[in-house]
Every structure is written in structure tokens, then in C-alpha cells.
Write a protein that holds these residues in place. Sequence first.
Motif: not given
Length: 160
Positions: A105, A107-110
Motif C-alpha cells: 500500500r 497511500s501513506e507516501y503520497r
Amino acid sequence: MNLRVGLGTDRHPFKKDRKFILGGVQIDFPLGLDGHSDADVLCHAVIDSLLGAASLQDIGVHFPEIDEWKNASSLQMLVKITELLRKENWQIVNLDTTVVCGAVRLSEYRDQMIANLSKAMQIPKECVSIKFKSSNHLGFESNEGVSAIAVCLISRSSAS
């Protein structure tokens, strides 16, 4: 005003003993991506979209697989392409991207990826979009590697 749209894609397989770099961010994952540079598929797709929009060939022409670019930062490559476009009087208007990766996943790096691309291209963060898709357990992107697609809009005044 002269407007142009560019499309870029890239994909790299996972490989042991490599860092997983995406959008200039190191991803916490036991595998990295295989490639001549740091194999950042997101930056590579963005670079090709910009080069295509400006009719300046492709990433392989500007960054051939020679020692100079071995393990190079793709984010720095994006900076160089942005400088090239500016020399040609092109302005980057916006960027829309999609990354397909089922193994981790993202998304936490977006936010950090958006900040990195925004800075490299010298455009506001609000003009950079990064979306993530899981691949729904289908095909190459389910667990073998990562792909990315990028679409950009560039502009140049008619006087140029």
C-alpha cells in the motif's frame, strides 16, 4: 497560447537487494525495483510524458544505459528534464499520474511524492496528482513489479 499533452508509461520488476524508490521516496518494502537508474517508475513515466509533450524524444535518448546514469536518482533526472523544457520555453501546467502496485500500500507516501515532484518540476503541489491502484490481484502488478502512467499539460506563449 500553445498547449500540448504528453503521455508516459513505465514498469519495472521487483528485485532483491535494491531500494524501492517511487516519486523520490524510499518505500519500506523488502524488495526494490530492477533498472539501470534507481528504477523509479513514477519519475520515469513523468519524464516521458514531459518529453513527449515537447516532442523531445524519450527518456532513453536523454539518459542512456551508460555508467554516468547507473543507479542515478530519477528525481534528479526529472529536474534536468524540467530545465530542458524551460530552455525550450515550455511551462508545465499540471501532471496526473497513476501507479499500479498490488504488493504494498502506497497511500501513506503520497504527500511526500507530490512534494518531491512539485519541487522537481517547479509547479505548485495543487497541480500534481498521484493515484494508486492495487491491480485487484491481476497480472504483473499484483506481485511481480510496479507500473505507472503519467499525463501532463505544458504550455508556451505564441510569441516563443
